[in-house]
Write a protein that holds these residues in place. Sequence first.
Motif, PDB file in Angstrom:
ATOM      1  N   THR B 195       2.196   4.280  -5.596  1.00  0.00           N
ATOM      2  CA  THR B 195       2.532   3.641  -4.330  1.00  0.00           C
ATOM      3  C   THR B 195       3.880   2.917  -4.424  1.00  0.00           C
ATOM      4  O   THR B 195       4.623   2.886  -3.446  1.00  0.00           O
ATOM      5  CB  THR B 195       1.448   2.647  -3.877  1.00  0.00           C
ATOM      6  N   ARG B 196       4.187   2.347  -5.580  1.00  0.00           N
ATOM      7  CA  ARG B 196       5.471   1.648  -5.691  1.00  0.00           C
ATOM      8  C   ARG B 196       6.636   2.623  -5.548  1.00  0.00           C
ATOM      9  O   ARG B 196       7.582   2.386  -4.809  1.00  0.00           O
ATOM     10  CB  ARG B 196       5.565   0.891  -7.019  1.00  0.00           C
ATOM     11  N   LEU B 197       6.545   3.751  -6.260  1.00  0.00           N
ATOM     12  CA  LEU B 197       7.600   4.765  -6.163  1.00  0.00           C
ATOM     13  C   LEU B 197       7.722   5.264  -4.726  1.00  0.00           C
ATOM     14  O   LEU B 197       8.821   5.384  -4.174  1.00  0.00           O
ATOM     15  CB  LEU B 197       7.268   5.930  -7.105  1.00  0.00           C
ATOM     16  N   TRP B 198       6.574   5.536  -4.126  1.00  0.00           N
ATOM     17  CA  TRP B 198       6.528   6.045  -2.762  1.00  0.00           C
ATOM     18  C   TRP B 198       7.169   5.047  -1.790  1.00  0.00           C
ATOM     19  O   TRP B 198       7.907   5.429  -0.889  1.00  0.00           O
ATOM     20  CB  TRP B 198       5.070   6.315  -2.399  1.00  0.00           C
ATOM     21  N   PHE B 199       6.891   3.767  -2.028  1.00  0.00           N
ATOM     22  CA  PHE B 199       7.456   2.707  -1.185  1.00  0.00           C
ATOM     23  C   PHE B 199       8.985   2.753  -1.197  1.00  0.00           C
ATOM     24  O   PHE B 199       9.640   2.730  -0.153  1.00  0.00           O
ATOM     25  CB  PHE B 199       6.965   1.347  -1.697  1.00  0.00           C
ATOM     26  N   TYR B 200       9.570   2.865  -2.402  1.00  0.00           N
ATOM     27  CA  TYR B 200      11.036   2.853  -2.491  1.00  0.00           C
ATOM     28  C   TYR B 200      11.653   4.134  -1.966  1.00  0.00           C
ATOM     29  O   TYR B 200      12.805   4.145  -1.546  1.00  0.00           O
ATOM     30  CB  TYR B 200      11.463   2.596  -3.941  1.00  0.00           C
ATOM     31  N   LEU B 201      10.882   5.242  -1.988  1.00  0.00           N
ATOM     32  CA  LEU B 201      11.392   6.508  -1.460  1.00  0.00           C
ATOM     33  C   LEU B 201      11.281   6.589   0.063  1.00  0.00           C
ATOM     34  O   LEU B 201      11.772   7.537   0.662  1.00  0.00           O
ATOM     35  CB  LEU B 201      10.630   7.683  -2.090  1.00  0.00           C
ATOM     36  N   SER B 202      10.610   5.626   0.666  1.00  0.00           N
ATOM     37  CA  SER B 202      10.418   5.654   2.120  1.00  0.00           C
ATOM     38  C   SER B 202      11.405   4.712   2.795  1.00  0.00           C
ATOM     39  O   SER B 202      11.795   3.700   2.210  1.00  0.00           O
ATOM     40  CB  SER B 202       8.985   5.225   2.471  1.00  0.00           C
ATOM     41  N   PRO B 203      11.823   5.026   4.022  1.00  0.00           N
ATOM     42  CA  PRO B 203      12.804   4.164   4.708  1.00  0.00           C
ATOM     43  C   PRO B 203      12.170   2.860   5.188  1.00  0.00           C
ATOM     44  O   PRO B 203      11.843   2.712   6.357  1.00  0.00           O
ATOM     45  CB  PRO B 203      13.285   5.025   5.882  1.00  0.00           C
ATOM     46  N   PRO B 226       5.853  12.366   3.673  1.00  0.00           N
ATOM     47  CA  PRO B 226       5.070  12.186   4.905  1.00  0.00           C
ATOM     48  C   PRO B 226       5.313  10.833   5.578  1.00  0.00           C
ATOM     49  O   PRO B 226       5.154  10.714   6.797  1.00  0.00           O
ATOM     50  CB  PRO B 226       3.618  12.310   4.437  1.00  0.00           C
ATOM     51  N   MET B 227       5.698   9.838   4.810  1.00  0.00           N
ATOM     52  CA  MET B 227       5.950   8.517   5.379  1.00  0.00           C
ATOM     53  C   MET B 227       7.204   8.516   6.257  1.00  0.00           C
ATOM     54  O   MET B 227       7.362   7.643   7.115  1.00  0.00           O
ATOM     55  CB  MET B 227       6.151   7.495   4.247  1.00  0.00           C
ATOM     56  N   PHE B 228       8.083   9.469   6.029  1.00  0.00           N
ATOM     57  CA  PHE B 228       9.342   9.518   6.777  1.00  0.00           C
ATOM     58  C   PHE B 228       9.072   9.703   8.269  1.00  0.00           C
ATOM     59  O   PHE B 228       9.503   8.908   9.103  1.00  0.00           O
ATOM     60  CB  PHE B 228      10.206  10.659   6.224  1.00  0.00           C
TER      61      PHE B 228
END
Lengths: 247, 277
Positions: B195-203, B226-228
Motif C-alpha cells: 500500500t505504501r508503494l501504491w500510495f506514492y505511485l498514485s496522484p 487503477p487508482m489513477f
Amino acid sequence: MSSAVVSVNGVGVRYRAYVERNSTLRRAAARGRLRETAVVVALEDVSFEVQRGETLGLIGDNGAGKSTLLRVIARTMRPDSGSVAVRGETSTLLQLGAGFNLELSGSRNVYLSGLAHGLRKAEINRLFGDIVDFAGVAEAIDRPLKSYSSGMVSRLAFSISMHLMPDILLLDEVLAVGDAGFREKSRSAMRELLARGGTVMVASHALRMMVQMCDRVLWLDRGRVRGLGQAETVIEAYTRSLPPAAG
Amino acid sequence: MSTVTAGEAARLSGWRTYLRNLWRWREFGWFLAMGNLMARNASTSLGLFWWVINPLIMAGIYFLVFGVIFDGRSGEEHFIAWLLSGVFVFNYTATAMTSGANSILANGRLLVNIRFPRLVLPLSAVVETGIGFVLSIAVYYVIAWPANGVAPGPGLVWLPAAFALHTLFNLGLAAWTARLAIPFRDINNLIPHITRLWFYLSPIIWPLSLIESRGGWMEQIASLNPMFGMLSFYRTALMGRPLDTGAFLLTLAWALLIGLGGILSFVRHEGNMARHL
C-alpha cells in the motif's frame, strides 16, 4: 424408507499440516516451494447413518477425528472425498470456547452467535430472556465475557445452542458442563429435543456417561471406523483396547 | 435434504442460493461491522472521532512534507483539496485490504463452528471501512471549502457512482487478501509495503503536471494504476475536474476484474477455510 437423518458415505479428510508453523518467504525461497507440509489423515473412508430421535456417541483417542467428523456434519468443513447428506434444516455444533468474542459483553455475544446461525434480530430479541435465564447469567449479561468463569461461558454457549432449536445437535466435549443443577437442566433439555424428533451426536471421553445417554456408539481410530453398535458393547471393546495403565 | 460432496464448491448450492443466504445473513454482517466500528476506539476518550482525526493527521503530515517542504503546491492550484481527496480515497482502499485480510483470521472460531456464507466477513469489513470513508468526505468539505474555495458543485452527482465502483473494487481486494491470508499469513506483513508503494505511485501527493511534463510513456504507465482513474472520477465529483475518460474506463475494467474475480475466487475456496484455522 430409511429414516436416516445423517448419512455419511466414504468421507475422507486430509489436513496439510505445516511442518513449520509459520512459513516465511525466505524459507520458502530456500526450498523453492511455497511451504513445507505433511499430510495428516483425519478421516478415512468413514460411513454410517444416524436415525431420527437417536443419540449417537463418538469415542476414540485424541486425534482420532471426532471433532473433524462433527465439523463435516455441521458442514463448516468440506470433505476431500465422499459425501455427507443431512436431512433437517438446522444443525448446531457446540465446541468448547465456541465462536465467542471474549471482549464483548454476554448479551452482544448472544446476538453475535444467534445472527451467525442465521437468526433474525427480532427472533433473538424474543429468545433472549429464555437464553439468559436458562444459562443463569442474568446479573452478568452486560459484562464482557472475559470476566465470566469458564463454567458461565459454557452454560451460555449451551443455552444458546439449545434455544436455536436445532434438528441435529452436535456436541464436542461439552457434556460435563456446569454444576450438578445445570447438568440436570441440560439433560432434560436434550431429552426434550429427542422427544420432538431431534437427533444428538456427542463426542466425549466420559465413557460412563456415554453408556447412559447414547443409543449407539461409533468408535473412531486414527480416522477410521473401528466399531459401531450398541453403546455398552462398543465402549467395552474400546476400553479393552486401551493399555492397562490408561484404562 | 442437502448433500455435501467433495470437490463441489460454488456449485454446492448455486449462485442464486448463495446470494439469498448472503441476504439472510445481512444482519450478522451489519452487526459485525457496527460492533467493530464501536469497539475499535471504545476505550479512547475521543471515541468515534478517531475515524475522522486519523486521516486528518495523516493528511496534515503529507501537507507539511510534500506541500510545504517540497513545495508540491506549485503545480496544483487547489493542493489541499487535491491532497485530502487523494488521501481519503486511498485510505478507504488501504484499510479495506488490511481489515479484509484480518476478517477471516479474527473470526476463526465462528468459522469453524457455524455455517454461514463466508463472504459476509470481508463484506462487513468493507462496510465498516466504507462508513468511516463517508464520514471523511464531510471532513473534506469542511477543510477544502474554506482553504481552497472548493465548494460542492454539480459534479457531486457522480459521487454515488464513484463510491459504488470504489466499493466493488475494495470488496474484491478484501476478498483476495482474506482468502490469501488464510494459507499464507505472510500477506499481513506484505500489505503495508504494497500500500505504501501504491500510495506514492498514485496522484495523491504529486500533481498531474509532474508526469505530464515528463513525456508520454510515463503518463501511460502511471495511468495503468487503477487508482489513477479512480481518483480522476472522484475529483470530477469532489473538485469539478474534467474526467480522464481513458483512465476511467481502465479503472472500470479493473474494478470489475478485481471485484468480481475476488468474490468468485473467495466463494470457490470458502469450503476449505475452516481446515486452515
